[in-house]
Scaffold this active site. Structure first.
Site, mmCIF file in Angstrom:
data_model
loop_
_atom_site.group_PDB
_atom_site.id
_atom_site.type_symbol
_atom_site.label_atom_id
_atom_site.label_comp_id
_atom_site.label_asym_id
_atom_site.label_seq_id
_atom_site.Cartn_x
_atom_site.Cartn_y
_atom_site.Cartn_z
ATOM 1 N N ALA A 66 63.122 31.765 0.315
ATOM 2 C CA ALA A 66 63.481 32.359 1.123
ATOM 3 C C ALA A 66 62.444 33.060 1.508
ATOM 4 C CB ALA A 66 64.221 33.337 0.910
ATOM 5 N N GLY A 111 64.673 30.851 -3.329
ATOM 6 C CA GLY A 111 65.728 29.686 -3.384
ATOM 7 C C GLY A 111 65.143 28.335 -3.455
ATOM 8 N N GLU A 114 66.285 27.776 -6.133
ATOM 9 C CA GLU A 114 68.176 27.162 -6.625
ATOM 10 C C GLU A 114 68.825 25.975 -6.031
ATOM 11 O OE1 GLU A 114 67.761 31.668 -4.899
ATOM 12 O OE2 GLU A 114 68.498 32.579 -6.753
ATOM 13 N N GLU A 134 61.089 36.491 -7.187
ATOM 14 C CA GLU A 134 61.972 37.053 -6.847
ATOM 15 C C GLU A 134 61.395 38.567 -7.231
ATOM 16 O OE1 GLU A 134 63.695 34.673 -7.772
ATOM 17 O OE2 GLU A 134 65.220 33.929 -5.768
HETATM 18 N N1 COA Z 1 58.883 32.726 3.235
HETATM 19 C C1 COA Z 1 57.610 33.172 4.486
HETATM 20 N N2 COA Z 1 55.998 32.542 4.804
HETATM 21 C C2 COA Z 1 56.209 31.885 3.796
HETATM 22 C C3 COA Z 1 56.534 31.281 2.679
HETATM 23 C C4 COA Z 1 57.641 32.599 2.214
HETATM 24 N N3 COA Z 1 58.644 32.616 1.277
HETATM 25 N N4 COA Z 1 56.094 31.199 1.230
HETATM 26 C C5 COA Z 1 55.319 30.719 2.043
HETATM 27 N N5 COA Z 1 55.243 31.087 3.531
HETATM 28 C C6 COA Z 1 53.669 30.744 4.836
HETATM 29 C C7 COA Z 1 53.045 31.846 4.838
HETATM 30 O O1 COA Z 1 52.510 33.578 5.008
HETATM 31 C C8 COA Z 1 51.814 30.924 5.439
HETATM 32 O O2 COA Z 1 52.102 31.815 6.654
HETATM 33 P P1 COA Z 1 50.267 31.522 7.386
HETATM 34 O O3 COA Z 1 49.680 30.464 8.018
HETATM 35 O O4 COA Z 1 51.804 31.875 8.868
HETATM 36 O O5 COA Z 1 50.147 32.938 6.801
HETATM 37 C C9 COA Z 1 52.484 29.746 4.850
HETATM 38 O O6 COA Z 1 53.332 30.009 4.517
HETATM 39 C C10 COA Z 1 50.947 29.474 4.019
HETATM 40 O O7 COA Z 1 51.889 30.064 3.118
HETATM 41 P P2 COA Z 1 50.221 31.144 2.045
HETATM 42 O O8 COA Z 1 50.496 31.710 1.605
HETATM 43 O O9 COA Z 1 48.931 30.739 3.159
HETATM 44 O O10 COA Z 1 49.326 29.038 1.147
HETATM 45 P P3 COA Z 1 49.007 28.895 0.353
HETATM 46 O O11 COA Z 1 48.459 27.751 -0.477
HETATM 47 O O12 COA Z 1 47.887 30.091 -0.356
HETATM 48 O O13 COA Z 1 50.251 29.760 -0.917
HETATM 49 C C11 COA Z 1 52.251 29.899 -2.086
HETATM 50 C C12 COA Z 1 51.088 29.176 -1.169
HETATM 51 C C13 COA Z 1 53.906 29.012 -2.451
HETATM 52 C C14 COA Z 1 51.461 30.540 -3.497
HETATM 53 C C15 COA Z 1 52.557 31.186 -1.415
HETATM 54 O O14 COA Z 1 52.558 31.106 -0.094
HETATM 55 C C16 COA Z 1 53.524 31.621 -2.408
HETATM 56 O O15 COA Z 1 53.351 33.010 -3.228
HETATM 57 N N6 COA Z 1 54.422 31.977 -1.154
HETATM 58 C C17 COA Z 1 55.878 33.177 -1.855
HETATM 59 C C18 COA Z 1 56.815 32.529 -2.542
HETATM 60 C C19 COA Z 1 57.982 33.432 -2.600
HETATM 61 O O16 COA Z 1 57.899 34.195 -4.089
HETATM 62 N N7 COA Z 1 58.937 32.986 -2.599
HETATM 63 C C20 COA Z 1 60.183 33.867 -2.962
HETATM 64 C C21 COA Z 1 60.238 34.230 -1.980
HETATM 65 S S1 COA Z 1 62.198 34.501 -2.270
#
Ligand code: COA
Length: 258
Positions: A66, A111, A114, A134
């Protein structure tokens, strides 16, 4: 091919491929993307496809969950509405009248994990990473993870994934039973093509009936599930594919299903 802004939809040989196309945000699902995803799934149902594939655009992510930047300031009623929308999409995949396959080509967090769980089958590329993350955000899974994960893997594994928010690779996900198979990243499309071609050649109504009956096994008592099975089993008699499949067997030839 139909395009919403962040969802690509295409149908080829009666197989729909729905691609979340927001790679700069790792295909995380904001409201507009979720609504478009719901529309694309409805379109696939109208198009009467024999299988639906869900995947993500780009090299890194299936769906990174999400949209956290959208969620961070939500109040309870707004969060409830967002949960409803995510649940509706997951349920549409689960009840889709043909098999759904998650082609997990990278991060499948929150999500994203999920929605993969709501599909009938999951094929992971070697670089896929799964997580119900989460808890790290101070919340719990809100699009079905607390209910579908314990139905798919053993209870201890589900509890560990949800309580610790562990991120696990494709091999571990396979070992836990979260995915059916793991393939090299560059083989994912070919493997999905093989599976969908096989599904498209199966007797359509029997496949739909089998999916409904298996879903019922997760949702009803054994007694009502067994009653349901008798009904769908007998309901298939008299269909073209039942007559054709059995006639082909007794006449020692290959069946030609509708
Ligand atoms: N919601 C909103 N934006 C997200 C996102 C999410 N779930 N996951 C990644 N993004 C965005 C980042 O904010 C970033 O945006 P920006 O370039 O404008 O700053 C872009 O996607 C790239 O992500 P980034 O974190 O820079 O890439 P990374 O390769 O360093 O890390 C992940 C990748 C997936 C490990 C990391 O983005 C992450 O942990 N995301 C959240 C995952 C999560 O907790 N999801 C569950 C949500 S309920």
């Amino acid at each position: 091919m139909t395009d919403w802004e962040t969802i690509r939809y295409e149908v080829d040989d009666e197989v729909a491929t729905v691609t979340v196309d927001r790679p700069d945000k790792l295909n995380s699902l904001n409201v507009a993307t979720l609504e478009a995803l719901q529309d694309a799934i409805a379109q696939a149902e109208d198009d009467d496809v024999r299988a639906l594939v869900l995947t993500g655009a780009g090299e890194k992510a299936f769906i990174a969950g999400a949209d956290i930047s959208y969620m961070k300031d939500l109040d309870t009623p707004e969060a409830q509405a967002y949960a409803e929308l995510g649940h509706d999409v997951a349920r549409s995949l689960e009840t889709f009248p043909a098999p759904t396959i998650a082609a997990v080509n990278g991060y499948a967090f929150g999500g994203g994990c999920e929605l993969a769980l709501a599909c009938d089958l999951r094929v992971a590329a070697e670089n896929a990473v799964f997580g119900q993350t989460e808890i790290d955000l101070g919340i719990v899974p809100g699009w079905g993870g607390t209910q579908r994960l314990p139905r798919l893997v053993n209870d201890e594994v589900a509890r560990r994934l949800i309580l610790f928010g562990d991120r696990i690779d494709a091999t571990d996900a396979h070992e836990y039973g979260m995915v059916g198979e793991v393939v090299a990243h560059d083989q994912l499309d070919a493997r999905i093509d093989d599976l969908t071609a096989d599904l498209a050649a199966q007797p359509k109504f029997a496949v739909a009936a089998a999916k409904e009956a298996i879903n019922a096994a997760h949702e009803t008592s054994l007694e009502s599930g067994l009653t349901y099975e008798k009904r769908v089993f007998s309901g298939l008699f008299g269909t073209h594919d039942q007559r054709e499949g059995m006639d082909a067997f007794v006449n020692k030839r290959d069946p030609e299903f509708e």
